[in-house]
Write a protein that holds these residues in place. Structure first.
Motif, mmCIF file in Angstrom:
data_model
loop_
_atom_site.group_PDB
_atom_site.id
_atom_site.type_symbol
_atom_site.label_atom_id
_atom_site.label_comp_id
_atom_site.label_asym_id
_atom_site.label_seq_id
_atom_site.Cartn_x
_atom_site.Cartn_y
_atom_site.Cartn_z
ATOM 1 N N MET A 1 47.842 58.364 40.766
ATOM 2 C CA MET A 1 47.366 57.232 41.124
ATOM 3 C C MET A 1 45.875 57.219 41.379
ATOM 4 S SD MET A 1 50.106 55.885 41.895
ATOM 5 C CE MET A 1 49.771 54.523 42.939
ATOM 6 N N TYR A 2 45.181 58.372 41.436
ATOM 7 C CA TYR A 2 43.820 58.234 41.582
ATOM 8 C C TYR A 2 43.051 59.382 40.645
ATOM 9 C CZ TYR A 2 44.895 55.417 45.501
ATOM 10 O OH TYR A 2 45.449 54.200 46.214
ATOM 11 N N PRO A 3 43.467 59.382 39.223
ATOM 12 C CA PRO A 3 42.625 60.146 38.439
ATOM 13 C C PRO A 3 41.079 60.351 38.639
ATOM 14 C CG PRO A 3 43.645 58.721 37.122
ATOM 15 C CD PRO A 3 43.903 58.350 38.541
ATOM 16 N N GLN A 4 40.615 61.492 38.452
ATOM 17 C CA GLN A 4 39.420 61.705 38.292
ATOM 18 C C GLN A 4 38.468 60.608 37.851
ATOM 19 O OE1 GLN A 4 37.877 65.712 38.394
ATOM 20 N NE2 GLN A 4 36.140 64.649 38.930
ATOM 21 N N GLY A 5 37.487 60.158 38.439
ATOM 22 C CA GLY A 5 36.654 58.913 38.111
ATOM 23 C C GLY A 5 37.189 57.718 38.399
ATOM 24 N N PHE A 6 38.488 57.865 38.829
ATOM 25 C CA PHE A 6 38.845 56.289 39.583
ATOM 26 C C PHE A 6 37.725 55.526 40.456
ATOM 27 C CE2 PHE A 6 41.336 53.448 42.278
ATOM 28 C CZ PHE A 6 42.166 53.109 41.460
ATOM 29 N N SER A 7 37.429 54.288 39.856
ATOM 30 C CA SER A 7 36.554 53.625 40.699
ATOM 31 C C SER A 7 36.884 52.111 40.891
ATOM 32 C CB SER A 7 35.224 53.542 39.551
ATOM 33 O OG SER A 7 35.280 54.600 38.779
ATOM 34 N N THR A 8 37.979 51.800 40.804
ATOM 35 C CA THR A 8 38.354 50.403 40.763
ATOM 36 C C THR A 8 39.240 50.032 42.304
ATOM 37 O OG1 THR A 8 38.598 50.410 38.465
ATOM 38 C CG2 THR A 8 39.604 48.167 39.747
ATOM 39 N N THR A 9 38.711 48.773 42.864
ATOM 40 C CA THR A 9 39.533 48.518 43.946
ATOM 41 C C THR A 9 39.797 46.860 43.950
ATOM 42 O OG1 THR A 9 38.177 50.254 45.320
ATOM 43 C CG2 THR A 9 39.124 48.332 46.496
ATOM 44 N N VAL A 10 41.056 46.567 44.178
ATOM 45 C CA VAL A 10 41.210 45.129 44.291
ATOM 46 C C VAL A 10 40.584 44.506 45.624
ATOM 47 C CG1 VAL A 10 43.264 43.536 44.616
ATOM 48 C CG2 VAL A 10 43.388 45.501 43.124
ATOM 49 N N SER A 11 39.711 43.406 45.540
ATOM 50 C CA SER A 11 39.043 43.034 46.583
ATOM 51 C C SER A 11 39.814 41.576 46.914
ATOM 52 C CB SER A 11 37.580 42.637 46.004
ATOM 53 O OG SER A 11 37.096 41.718 46.857
ATOM 54 N N LEU A 12 39.826 41.402 48.378
ATOM 55 C CA LEU A 12 40.948 40.493 48.621
ATOM 56 C C LEU A 12 40.058 39.275 49.737
ATOM 57 C CD1 LEU A 12 43.222 43.094 49.987
ATOM 58 C CD2 LEU A 12 43.797 41.451 48.030
ATOM 59 N N ALA A 13 40.618 38.129 49.773
ATOM 60 C CA ALA A 13 40.375 37.316 50.887
ATOM 61 C C ALA A 13 41.378 36.378 51.388
ATOM 62 C CB ALA A 13 39.297 36.245 50.243
ATOM 63 N N GLY A 14 41.232 35.258 52.073
ATOM 64 C CA GLY A 14 42.526 34.829 52.422
ATOM 65 C C GLY A 14 43.238 35.400 53.323
ATOM 66 N N PRO A 15 44.530 35.609 53.205
ATOM 67 C CA PRO A 15 45.592 36.185 54.380
ATOM 68 C C PRO A 15 44.902 37.680 54.484
ATOM 69 C CG PRO A 15 46.796 35.865 52.331
ATOM 70 C CD PRO A 15 45.671 35.160 52.189
ATOM 71 N N ALA A 16 44.161 38.353 53.782
ATOM 72 C CA ALA A 16 43.631 39.630 53.978
ATOM 73 C C ALA A 16 42.413 39.548 55.059
ATOM 74 C CB ALA A 16 43.312 40.257 52.713
ATOM 75 N N LYS A 17 41.927 38.389 55.147
ATOM 76 C CA LYS A 17 40.724 38.334 56.099
ATOM 77 C C LYS A 17 40.889 37.428 57.465
ATOM 78 C CE LYS A 17 37.795 40.498 53.486
ATOM 79 N NZ LYS A 17 38.234 41.851 53.398
ATOM 80 N N ALA A 18 42.352 37.376 57.714
ATOM 81 C CA ALA A 18 42.639 36.579 58.773
ATOM 82 C C ALA A 18 42.136 37.080 60.378
ATOM 83 C CB ALA A 18 44.227 36.438 59.050
ATOM 84 N N GLY A 19 41.499 38.238 60.386
ATOM 85 C CA GLY A 19 41.072 38.490 61.759
ATOM 86 C C GLY A 19 42.314 39.279 62.421
ATOM 87 N N LEU A 20 43.317 40.019 61.647
ATOM 88 C CA LEU A 20 44.320 40.652 62.477
ATOM 89 C C LEU A 20 44.275 42.375 62.172
ATOM 90 C CD1 LEU A 20 47.102 37.973 61.586
ATOM 91 C CD2 LEU A 20 45.980 38.333 63.882
ATOM 92 N N GLU A 21 44.956 42.725 61.488
ATOM 93 C CA GLU A 21 44.675 43.724 60.970
ATOM 94 C C GLU A 21 43.586 44.353 60.407
ATOM 95 O OE1 GLU A 21 47.452 47.097 61.411
ATOM 96 O OE2 GLU A 21 47.262 45.475 62.900
ATOM 97 N N ASP A 22 43.072 43.427 59.670
ATOM 98 C CA ASP A 22 41.508 43.490 58.715
ATOM 99 C C ASP A 22 40.466 43.685 59.936
ATOM 100 O OD1 ASP A 22 42.817 40.946 59.201
ATOM 101 O OD2 ASP A 22 40.623 40.283 58.468
ATOM 102 N N LYS A 23 40.628 43.188 61.087
ATOM 103 C CA LYS A 23 39.544 43.280 62.080
ATOM 104 C C LYS A 23 39.541 44.826 62.480
ATOM 105 C CE LYS A 23 38.072 41.068 66.074
ATOM 106 N NZ LYS A 23 38.659 39.910 66.978
ATOM 107 N N PHE A 24 40.572 45.347 62.386
ATOM 108 C CA PHE A 24 40.648 46.647 63.447
ATOM 109 C C PHE A 24 40.750 47.779 62.256
ATOM 110 C CE2 PHE A 24 41.912 43.646 66.207
ATOM 111 C CZ PHE A 24 41.208 43.972 67.588
ATOM 112 N N ARG A 25 41.266 47.685 61.119
ATOM 113 C CA ARG A 25 41.428 48.729 60.060
ATOM 114 C C ARG A 25 40.619 48.113 58.845
ATOM 115 N NH1 ARG A 25 47.485 50.626 59.572
ATOM 116 N NH2 ARG A 25 46.257 52.637 58.820
ATOM 117 N N PRO A 26 39.336 47.966 58.842
ATOM 118 C CA PRO A 26 38.500 47.166 57.772
ATOM 119 C C PRO A 26 38.872 47.717 56.257
ATOM 120 C CG PRO A 26 37.329 47.853 59.442
ATOM 121 C CD PRO A 26 38.556 48.732 59.675
#
Ligand code: AMP
Length: 280
Positions: free
Chosen positions: A100-125
């Motif tokens: 899943m995360y071999p040496q040098g892994f450097s990519t993250t999916v960056s989200l908006a919309g439902p991921a920034k609804a102010g629910l889980e995202d607010k408490f687990r950034p």
């Protein structure tokens, strides 16, 4: 049934290529293990949709914050394999961190919309970036036709559905209703953390959601209903992160009474964080 254990990406690819050559469809059920009937329900739903089901077990470090329960998250590979076999999962993918995360892994999916609804995202950034990154990898690695996700993690279901659509990932994300204990408590791998008395108290989350939904249907303002549910839970000793009425699709705060609505809650009972949600 004895599921095939696939312990590397190479083993996974050999199996799924064989299924493809035979013209079979398959569904993936991503999990972090500690398998219970919520997970096996997803396997059953996968079997209804597709010819083969592959369950993945990976406790994803990227979705835990430093102060969270990564180290003590329940792990029971033998039990998991037995339960998933009984449920009819054809294969289990158990990748190591190097897959899943071999040496040098450097990519993250960056989200908006439902991921920034102010629910889980607010408490687990960092939670959803971690989830989306690992889920995107699992979708690509497995190449499955369907992905089964529980409504139990409602915001996660919406985030993953949106991501698959936005990134044109050729997979259909399917949400499956929450499996509950007899008294209504949502099944969760984290329920094992609850003491006997906390287990009794824990049910109050679901009860208060049901009560708030009844009141909203009877004409009470959603904010009033969720505020009073919050107060009741606090009086019972919960530390409430949120109880909120949201648009069931966008997770935005509802503007009209006739929008499809979902009540979503997260609260701490002692050292255990519980989440739940129901439709209005
Ligand atoms: P987890 O291993 O807890 O991260 O969950 C893996 C998958 O199982 C996610 O899609 C969850 O939403 C789903 N799931 C967990 N608990 C339940 C439940 N009680 N009912 C239905 N699905 C669930």
């Amino acid at each position: 049934m004895k599921p095939k254990l696939l312990r590397s990406l190479a083993a996974l690819r050999r199996e799924t290529s064989a299924w493809r050559r035979e013209g079979l469809t398959y569904a993936v059920v991503p999990t972090m293990g500690a398998i219970h009937s919520g997970h096996t329900g997803l396997v059953a739903a996968g079997r209804e949709r597709a010819d083969r089901v592959i369950t993945t077990i990976f406790v994803n470090p990227k979705q835990f914050a430093a102060n969270e329960d990564l180290g003590k998250y329940p792990r029971d590979e033998e039990g998991d394999v037995r339960k998933l076999g009984k449920a009819g999962s054809h294969a289990i993918y158990l990748p190591g961190p190097q897959d899943m995360y071999p040496q040098g892994f450097s990519t993250t999916v960056s989200l908006a919309g439902p991921a920034k609804a102010g629910l889980e995202d607010k408490f687990r950034p960092q939670f959803f970036d971690g989830v989306a990154t690992v889920v995107a990898k699992l979708f690509i690695q497995t190449g499955a036709d369907y992905a089964m996700f529980g409504e139990k993690d409602y915001q996660q279901l919406k985030v993953v559905t949106r991501m698959a659509k936005d990134l044109d990932l050729p997979i259909e994300v399917i949400g499956i209703p929450t499996v509950r204990e007899e008294d209504g408590l949502a099944k969760s791998s984290r329920n094992v953390y609850l003491s006997k008395s906390e287990r009794q108290q824990a049910l109050a989350i679901y009860r208060n959601l049901v009560n708030a939904a009844d009141r909203i249907r009877a004409g009470v303002n959603p904010q009033t209903a969720t505020r009073s549910a919050t107060r009741t839970l606090m009086a019972l000793g919960f530390k409430v992160d949120y109880v909120s009425a949201r648009n069931a699709e966008t997770l935005a705060i509802p503007q009209h009474r006739d929008e499809p609505m979902r009540l979503i809650a997260a609260a701490w009972l002692g050292k255990t964080r519980l989440i739940d949600n129901i439709p209005v």
